[in-house]
Write a protein that holds these residues in place. Structure first.
Motif, PDB file in Angstrom:
ATOM      1  N   ILE A  49      61.786  64.734 -16.484  1.00 44.62           N
ATOM      2  CA  ILE A  49      62.991  65.142 -16.187  1.00 44.62           C
ATOM      3  C   ILE A  49      62.856  66.392 -15.345  1.00 44.62           C
ATOM      4  CG2 ILE A  49      63.092  66.730 -18.225  1.00 44.62           C
ATOM      5  CD1 ILE A  49      66.145  66.045 -18.454  1.00 44.62           C
ATOM      6  N   ILE A  50      63.986  66.658 -14.442  1.00 48.24           N
ATOM      7  CA  ILE A  50      63.817  67.929 -13.541  1.00 48.24           C
ATOM      8  C   ILE A  50      65.317  68.504 -13.588  1.00 48.24           C
ATOM      9  CG2 ILE A  50      64.376  66.273 -11.598  1.00 48.24           C
ATOM     10  CD1 ILE A  50      62.637  68.294  -9.814  1.00 48.24           C
ATOM     11  N   SER A  51      64.974  69.917 -13.506  1.00 45.59           N
ATOM     12  CA  SER A  51      66.472  70.634 -13.497  1.00 45.59           C
ATOM     13  C   SER A  51      67.052  70.945 -12.297  1.00 45.59           C
ATOM     14  CB  SER A  51      66.412  71.908 -14.127  1.00 45.59           C
ATOM     15  OG  SER A  51      65.501  72.900 -13.460  1.00 45.59           O
ATOM     16  N   SER A  52      68.158  71.356 -12.096  1.00 46.25           N
ATOM     17  CA  SER A  52      68.892  71.572 -10.762  1.00 46.25           C
ATOM     18  C   SER A  52      67.822  72.674  -9.871  1.00 46.25           C
ATOM     19  CB  SER A  52      70.106  72.171 -10.863  1.00 46.25           C
ATOM     20  OG  SER A  52      70.100  73.209 -11.578  1.00 46.25           O
ATOM     21  N   GLY A  53      67.193  73.534 -10.734  1.00 44.60           N
ATOM     22  CA  GLY A  53      66.370  74.458 -10.324  1.00 44.60           C
ATOM     23  C   GLY A  53      65.066  74.047  -9.729  1.00 44.60           C
ATOM     24  N   GLY A  54      64.633  72.763 -10.346  1.00 44.99           N
ATOM     25  CA  GLY A  54      63.221  72.321 -10.113  1.00 44.99           C
ATOM     26  C   GLY A  54      62.317  72.108 -11.264  1.00 44.99           C
ATOM     27  N   SER A  55      62.774  72.857 -12.325  1.00 39.24           N
ATOM     28  CA  SER A  55      61.818  72.860 -13.416  1.00 39.24           C
ATOM     29  C   SER A  55      61.704  71.478 -13.946  1.00 39.24           C
ATOM     30  CB  SER A  55      62.404  73.797 -14.563  1.00 39.24           C
ATOM     31  OG  SER A  55      62.587  75.153 -14.362  1.00 39.24           O
ATOM     32  N   THR A  56      60.521  71.108 -14.464  1.00 39.29           N
ATOM     33  CA  THR A  56      60.041  69.825 -14.803  1.00 39.29           C
ATOM     34  C   THR A  56      59.668  69.721 -16.095  1.00 39.29           C
ATOM     35  OG1 THR A  56      58.052  69.925 -13.523  1.00 39.29           O
ATOM     36  CG2 THR A  56      59.544  69.052 -12.487  1.00 39.29           C
ATOM     37  N   PHE A  57      59.477  68.586 -16.908  1.00 36.58           N
ATOM     38  CA  PHE A  57      59.136  68.353 -18.168  1.00 36.58           C
ATOM     39  C   PHE A  57      58.713  66.991 -17.944  1.00 36.58           C
ATOM     40  CE2 PHE A  57      58.517  68.462 -22.620  1.00 36.58           C
ATOM     41  CZ  PHE A  57      58.602  67.285 -23.131  1.00 36.58           C
ATOM     42  N   TYR A  58      57.676  66.610 -18.596  1.00 37.67           N
ATOM     43  CA  TYR A  58      56.772  65.411 -18.661  1.00 37.67           C
ATOM     44  C   TYR A  58      56.443  64.751 -20.190  1.00 37.67           C
ATOM     45  CZ  TYR A  58      56.364  66.084 -13.822  1.00 37.67           C
ATOM     46  OH  TYR A  58      56.397  66.161 -12.169  1.00 37.67           O
ATOM     47  N   ALA A  59      56.544  63.677 -20.148  1.00 36.40           N
ATOM     48  CA  ALA A  59      56.050  63.293 -21.399  1.00 36.40           C
ATOM     49  C   ALA A  59      54.568  63.182 -21.526  1.00 36.40           C
ATOM     50  CB  ALA A  59      56.641  61.546 -21.910  1.00 36.40           C
ATOM     51  N   ASP A  60      53.878  63.391 -22.637  1.00 35.66           N
ATOM     52  CA  ASP A  60      52.383  63.446 -22.694  1.00 35.66           C
ATOM     53  C   ASP A  60      51.715  62.352 -21.964  1.00 35.66           C
ATOM     54  OD1 ASP A  60      52.321  65.160 -25.915  1.00 35.66           O
ATOM     55  OD2 ASP A  60      52.466  65.940 -23.790  1.00 35.66           O
ATOM     56  N   SER A  61      52.327  61.140 -22.243  1.00 30.94           N
ATOM     57  CA  SER A  61      51.815  59.887 -21.735  1.00 30.94           C
ATOM     58  C   SER A  61      51.759  59.803 -20.474  1.00 30.94           C
ATOM     59  CB  SER A  61      52.693  58.664 -22.431  1.00 30.94           C
ATOM     60  OG  SER A  61      53.876  58.716 -21.836  1.00 30.94           O
ATOM     61  N   VAL A  62      52.644  60.499 -19.644  1.00 30.74           N
ATOM     62  CA  VAL A  62      52.673  60.458 -18.067  1.00 30.74           C
ATOM     63  C   VAL A  62      52.090  61.666 -17.442  1.00 30.74           C
ATOM     64  CG1 VAL A  62      54.618  58.901 -18.253  1.00 30.74           C
ATOM     65  CG2 VAL A  62      54.819  61.219 -17.678  1.00 30.74           C
ATOM     66  N   LYS A  63      51.684  62.750 -18.156  1.00 29.89           N
ATOM     67  CA  LYS A  63      51.771  64.206 -17.734  1.00 29.89           C
ATOM     68  C   LYS A  63      50.034  64.003 -16.964  1.00 29.89           C
ATOM     69  CE  LYS A  63      52.761  67.042 -20.414  1.00 29.89           C
ATOM     70  NZ  LYS A  63      52.851  68.241 -21.615  1.00 29.89           N
ATOM     71  N   GLY A  64      50.217  64.449 -15.687  1.00 31.80           N
ATOM     72  CA  GLY A  64      49.032  64.356 -14.589  1.00 31.80           C
ATOM     73  C   GLY A  64      48.823  63.099 -13.771  1.00 31.80           C
ATOM     74  N   ARG A  65      49.979  62.372 -14.068  1.00 32.02           N
ATOM     75  CA  ARG A  65      49.898  61.016 -13.313  1.00 32.02           C
ATOM     76  C   ARG A  65      51.193  60.626 -12.569  1.00 32.02           C
ATOM     77  NH1 ARG A  65      49.646  56.405 -15.717  1.00 32.02           N
ATOM     78  NH2 ARG A  65      50.692  57.006 -17.675  1.00 32.02           N
ATOM     79  N   PHE A  66      52.233  61.298 -13.216  1.00 31.55           N
ATOM     80  CA  PHE A  66      53.511  61.127 -12.810  1.00 31.55           C
ATOM     81  C   PHE A  66      54.043  62.519 -12.053  1.00 31.55           C
ATOM     82  CE2 PHE A  66      55.066  57.278 -15.289  1.00 31.55           C
ATOM     83  CZ  PHE A  66      53.891  56.729 -15.030  1.00 31.55           C
ATOM     84  N   THR A  67      54.777  62.472 -10.895  1.00 35.66           N
ATOM     85  CA  THR A  67      55.596  63.726 -10.331  1.00 35.66           C
ATOM     86  C   THR A  67      56.775  63.251 -10.150  1.00 35.66           C
ATOM     87  OG1 THR A  67      53.325  64.252  -9.541  1.00 35.66           O
ATOM     88  CG2 THR A  67      55.186  65.414  -8.593  1.00 35.66           C
ATOM     89  N   ILE A  68      57.750  64.012 -10.639  1.00 36.31           N
ATOM     90  CA  ILE A  68      59.119  64.124 -10.460  1.00 36.31           C
ATOM     91  C   ILE A  68      59.603  65.046  -9.362  1.00 36.31           C
ATOM     92  CG2 ILE A  68      59.976  65.386 -12.473  1.00 36.31           C
ATOM     93  CD1 ILE A  68      62.245  63.613 -12.690  1.00 36.31           C
ATOM     94  N   SER A  69      60.552  64.536  -8.366  1.00 39.45           N
ATOM     95  CA  SER A  69      61.083  65.767  -7.809  1.00 39.45           C
ATOM     96  C   SER A  69      62.599  65.234  -7.182  1.00 39.45           C
ATOM     97  CB  SER A  69      60.167  65.626  -6.401  1.00 39.45           C
ATOM     98  OG  SER A  69      60.218  64.354  -5.886  1.00 39.45           O
ATOM     99  N   ARG A  70      63.081  66.218  -6.658  1.00 42.82           N
ATOM    100  CA  ARG A  70      64.463  65.663  -6.150  1.00 42.82           C
ATOM    101  C   ARG A  70      64.956  66.560  -4.990  1.00 42.82           C
ATOM    102  NH1 ARG A  70      68.373  68.424 -10.748  1.00 42.82           N
ATOM    103  NH2 ARG A  70      70.017  68.083  -9.369  1.00 42.82           N
ATOM    104  N   ASP A  71      65.786  65.562  -4.260  1.00 41.78           N
ATOM    105  CA  ASP A  71      66.438  66.291  -3.132  1.00 41.78           C
ATOM    106  C   ASP A  71      68.020  66.469  -3.415  1.00 41.78           C
ATOM    107  OD1 ASP A  71      67.844  66.213  -0.591  1.00 41.78           O
ATOM    108  OD2 ASP A  71      66.857  64.660   0.110  1.00 41.78           O
ATOM    109  N   ASN A  72      68.077  67.819  -3.563  1.00 43.00           N
ATOM    110  CA  ASN A  72      69.676  68.162  -3.824  1.00 43.00           C
ATOM    111  C   ASN A  72      70.656  67.909  -2.935  1.00 43.00           C
ATOM    112  OD1 ASN A  72      68.785  69.064  -6.494  1.00 43.00           O
ATOM    113  ND2 ASN A  72      68.312  70.967  -5.657  1.00 43.00           N
ATOM    114  N   VAL A  73      70.196  68.119  -1.669  1.00 43.51           N
ATOM    115  CA  VAL A  73      71.266  67.545  -0.429  1.00 43.51           C
ATOM    116  C   VAL A  73      71.751  66.097  -0.609  1.00 43.51           C
ATOM    117  CG1 VAL A  73      71.427  67.476   2.166  1.00 43.51           C
ATOM    118  CG2 VAL A  73      70.177  69.366   1.078  1.00 43.51           C
TER     119      VAL A  73
END
Length: 120
Positions: A49-73
């Motif tokens: 999950i990623i906040s509007s400000g860019g803070s992220t949280f990952y499940a332990d099972s995907v941490k280090g392998r998955f990267t979430i990002s967003r384009d607010n525009v």
């Protein structure tokens, strides 16, 4: 508001996929955006999950392998998945908490899901 996800498919173990999810419709702002997944016979679980400000949280099972990002525009969220494992196989759903007016409440919206299969 509609969420349109894409990018799923079949990949070998150790491979990579990139999921995208674009939100459209009556959108003033989007708070958090995230990816959840549901494997057969299991409950839906949060992957990232990623906040509007860019803070992220990952499940332990995907941490280090998955990267979430967003384009607010463009109101789009991405999930880069590397070093995929068979246990990552699931239907992946994008989620967005959307505010349709400046002072209105946020509502939870879901995409229809995209299948990710990791298999040799």
């Amino acid at each position: 508001v509609q969420l349109q996800a894409s990018g799923g498919g079949l990949v070998q173990p150790g491979g990579s996929l990139r999921l995208s999810c674009a939100a459209s419709g009556s959108i003033f702002s989007i708070d958090s955006m995230g990816w959840y997944r549901q494997a057969p016979g299991k409950e839906r679980e949060l992957a990232a999950i990623i906040s509007s400000g860019g803070s992220t949280f990952y499940a332990d099972s995907v941490k280090g392998r998955f990267t979430i990002s967003r384009d607010n525009v463009n109101n789009t969220v991405y999930l880069q998945m590397n070093s995929l494992k068979p246990e990552d196989s699931a239907v992946y759903y994008c989620n967005a908490k959307v505010r349709s007016s400046r002072y209105g409440p946020t509502y939870n919206f879901w995409g229809r899901g995209t299948q990710v299969t990791v298999s040799s």
